[in-house]
Design a protein around this motif. Structure first.
Motif, PDB file in Angstrom:
ATOM      1  N   ARG A 169     -14.586 -25.374  44.735  1.00  0.00           N
ATOM      2  CA  ARG A 169     -14.704 -24.239  43.831  1.00  0.00           C
ATOM      3  C   ARG A 169     -15.492 -23.102  44.479  1.00  0.00           C
ATOM      4  O   ARG A 169     -15.117 -21.925  44.354  1.00  0.00           O
ATOM      5  N   THR A 170     -16.587 -23.488  45.200  1.00  0.00           N
ATOM      6  CA  THR A 170     -17.374 -22.455  45.873  1.00  0.00           C
ATOM      7  C   THR A 170     -16.549 -21.737  46.937  1.00  0.00           C
ATOM      8  O   THR A 170     -16.561 -20.499  47.039  1.00  0.00           O
ATOM      9  N   LYS A 171     -15.830 -22.565  47.759  1.00  0.00           N
ATOM     10  CA  LYS A 171     -14.990 -21.955  48.790  1.00  0.00           C
ATOM     11  C   LYS A 171     -13.895 -21.104  48.160  1.00  0.00           C
ATOM     12  O   LYS A 171     -13.554 -20.038  48.677  1.00  0.00           O
ATOM     13  N   THR A 172     -13.356 -21.603  47.056  1.00  0.00           N
ATOM     14  CA  THR A 172     -12.323 -20.816  46.374  1.00  0.00           C
ATOM     15  C   THR A 172     -12.900 -19.497  45.877  1.00  0.00           C
ATOM     16  O   THR A 172     -12.267 -18.437  46.012  1.00  0.00           O
ATOM     17  N   ASP A 173     -14.127 -19.592  45.289  1.00  0.00           N
ATOM     18  CA  ASP A 173     -14.767 -18.357  44.828  1.00  0.00           C
ATOM     19  C   ASP A 173     -15.032 -17.405  45.985  1.00  0.00           C
ATOM     20  O   ASP A 173     -14.811 -16.187  45.880  1.00  0.00           O
ATOM     21  N   GLU A 174     -15.550 -17.988  47.124  1.00  0.00           N
ATOM     22  CA  GLU A 174     -15.793 -17.143  48.290  1.00  0.00           C
ATOM     23  C   GLU A 174     -14.495 -16.528  48.802  1.00  0.00           C
ATOM     24  O   GLU A 174     -14.444 -15.347  49.166  1.00  0.00           O
TER      25      GLU A 174
ATOM     26  N   LYS B  19     -13.787 -12.737  49.051  1.00  0.00           N
ATOM     27  CA  LYS B  19     -13.360 -12.067  50.279  1.00  0.00           C
ATOM     28  C   LYS B  19     -12.001 -11.397  50.102  1.00  0.00           C
ATOM     29  O   LYS B  19     -11.753 -10.307  50.631  1.00  0.00           O
ATOM     30  N   LEU B  20     -11.122 -12.100  49.348  1.00  0.00           N
ATOM     31  CA  LEU B  20      -9.811 -11.510  49.106  1.00  0.00           C
ATOM     32  C   LEU B  20      -9.946 -10.221  48.307  1.00  0.00           C
ATOM     33  O   LEU B  20      -9.266  -9.223  48.605  1.00  0.00           O
ATOM     34  N   ASN B  21     -10.843 -10.263  47.296  1.00  0.00           N
ATOM     35  CA  ASN B  21     -11.066  -9.039  46.528  1.00  0.00           C
ATOM     36  C   ASN B  21     -11.653  -7.934  47.405  1.00  0.00           C
ATOM     37  O   ASN B  21     -11.268  -6.758  47.284  1.00  0.00           O
ATOM     38  N   GLU B  22     -12.601  -8.340  48.301  1.00  0.00           N
ATOM     39  CA  GLU B  22     -13.164  -7.347  49.212  1.00  0.00           C
ATOM     40  C   GLU B  22     -12.090  -6.774  50.128  1.00  0.00           C
ATOM     41  O   GLU B  22     -12.039  -5.557  50.374  1.00  0.00           O
ATOM     42  N   ARG B  23     -11.233  -7.687  50.660  1.00  0.00           N
ATOM     43  CA  ARG B  23     -10.173  -7.195  51.536  1.00  0.00           C
ATOM     44  C   ARG B  23      -9.191  -6.314  50.771  1.00  0.00           C
ATOM     45  O   ARG B  23      -8.700  -5.307  51.308  1.00  0.00           O
ATOM     46  N   LEU B  24      -8.909  -6.726  49.506  1.00  0.00           N
ATOM     47  CA  LEU B  24      -8.029  -5.873  48.701  1.00  0.00           C
ATOM     48  C   LEU B  24      -8.683  -4.516  48.452  1.00  0.00           C
ATOM     49  O   LEU B  24      -7.992  -3.483  48.458  1.00  0.00           O
ATOM     50  N   ALA B  25     -10.035  -4.561  48.245  1.00  0.00           N
ATOM     51  CA  ALA B  25     -10.732  -3.284  48.065  1.00  0.00           C
ATOM     52  C   ALA B  25     -10.661  -2.454  49.341  1.00  0.00           C
ATOM     53  O   ALA B  25     -10.453  -1.231  49.302  1.00  0.00           O
TER      54      ALA B  25
END
Length: 381
Positions: A113-118, A122-128
């Protein structure tokens, strides 16, 4: 004379003999009876012994059977206890393993879950970042369109090159080190004039590069059109270089070398790659073709020269300050020596005080031990 009772085989049997015979028969019968009784008693004794032996054997068998039964009972109890302990151990081990497995599963799920959240973060950051990049691309597209509109207009192209040159010079030099659109003695107006140190002639920078000729090369679609555009661009550059050399190189007023500013690194690289003859003509005419990066480097060199000149002009002030600083250091050294003398005297006084306190302590110890002796005071007391 004895009376004969009867004859047996012609042998007369008297009363005495009959009595003796009867007595013998009675004795014999008694003996036989006694023998029979003895045998019966012996048989009974033997049977009793056999029965006793059998009873003892049976008792031993019974005792053995009881012992075996007791041992079997003990073993069964031991096996029951062992089985119970083993069952408890097995249950405990299974419980521990189940707990460990549950802990590992929970830990794995937590880590997952932690890795998924990370990963999602990161995916959200990359999308940003992608969104920002897309925004930048959109802005860059607009700027490219604006640049194309600028390059399509000759006056705007001149203003574009002039603006880039002025920004580079203004960022690198002090305001009193340059001038824009100043009039020279021959009434010519260069785009920038850099004042050199030590009253040396100023450096002229021209930003009127013929961008329209290079634009025609870019817009050409056929090889003939490309060759024609290249010929026109070469003629425009040659004419512009000649004009710079004739108008801006004034003996005693400007440097014997002038800069021709190219507002694009790609145009500068293309010029050196495909128009080597134009670069050589510029060098012979003492005109240096510079890109934005080369102009920035040249401005930094000029800035260093100006700083060095100012340092030399202020050298006497620095020398005076150094002499004053040396005087201050000398006075500080004298004061430190005096302070060291005071510390040395204070240390001597502390040693004398320690000697006196030692004597007072020893006298107190003597008084405590009732050692009253006349002592002559020493010279140090």
């Amino acid at each position: 004379m004895e009376t004969v009772l009867f004859d047996i085989g012609g042998t007369p049997i008297t009363v005495l003999e009959a009595l003796a015979g009867g007595l013998a028969i009675a004795v014999l019968g008694l003996i036989i009876v006694l023998i029979g009784q003895t045998r019966a008693a012996r048989q009974r004794e033997e049977q009793a012994a056999i029965d006793a032996a059998r009873n003892g054997e049976m008792e031993r068998h019974m005792a053995d059977m009881m012992r075996i039964q007791s041992e079997m009972t003990g073993r069964m109890q031991t096996m029951s206890e062992i089985f119970g302990n083993r069952t408890s151990d097995l249950a405990r081990v299974l419980t521990e393993r189940i707990d460990a497995s549950s802990h590992r599963v929970n830990q794995s799920m937590t880590e997952t879950r932690t890795k998924t959240d990370e990963t999602l973060t990161k995916l959200n950051e990359r999308l940003a970042v992608i969104d920002r990049a897309q925004t930048n691309i959109t802005q860059l597209s607009g700027e490219i369109v604006s640049l194309q509109s600028i390059l399509s207009n000759k006056q705007q192209r001149g203003a574009f090159g002039q603006g880039r040159m002025e920004a580079i010079i203004a960022d690198g030099l002090a305001p009193n080190s340059y001038e824009f659109q100043v009039t020279l003695s021959n009434n010519s107006r260069p785009d920038a004039l850099i004042h050199m140190p030590n009253d040396a002639p100023s450096l002229v920078i021209d930003a009127k590069f013929p961008l329209e000729g290079w634009q025609r090369i870019t817009d050409a679609e056929t090889p003939e059109a490309v060759r024609a555009a290249m010929t026109g661009f070469r003629n425009d550059c040659t004419t512009h270089i000649k004009a710079i050399s004739e108008k801006y190189l004034i003996a005693g007023e400007t440097q014997d070398t002038a800069f021709m500013f190219v507002p694009s690194e790609s145009i500068f690289a293309d010029l050196h790659e495909r128009f080597e003859d134009v670069v050589q003509k510029a060098a012979r005419a003492r005109v240096v073709i510079v890109s934005p990066s080369l102009l920035m480097l040249s401005i930094q060199v000029i800035q260093a020269l100006l700083r060095d000149v100012r340092m030399r002009e202020q050298a006497h002030i620095i020398q005076k300050e150094v002499v004053a600083l040396l005087g201050d250091v000398g006075r500080l050294n004298d004061r430190v020596n005096k302070l060291q003398t005071h510390f040395r005297q204070a240390n001597q006084d502390i040693d004398d005080i320690l000697i006196s306190t030692g004597k007072v302590t020893r006298r107190g110890e003597k008084i405590e031990a009732l050692e009253f002796e006349d002592e002559r005071p020493s010279l140090l007391e």
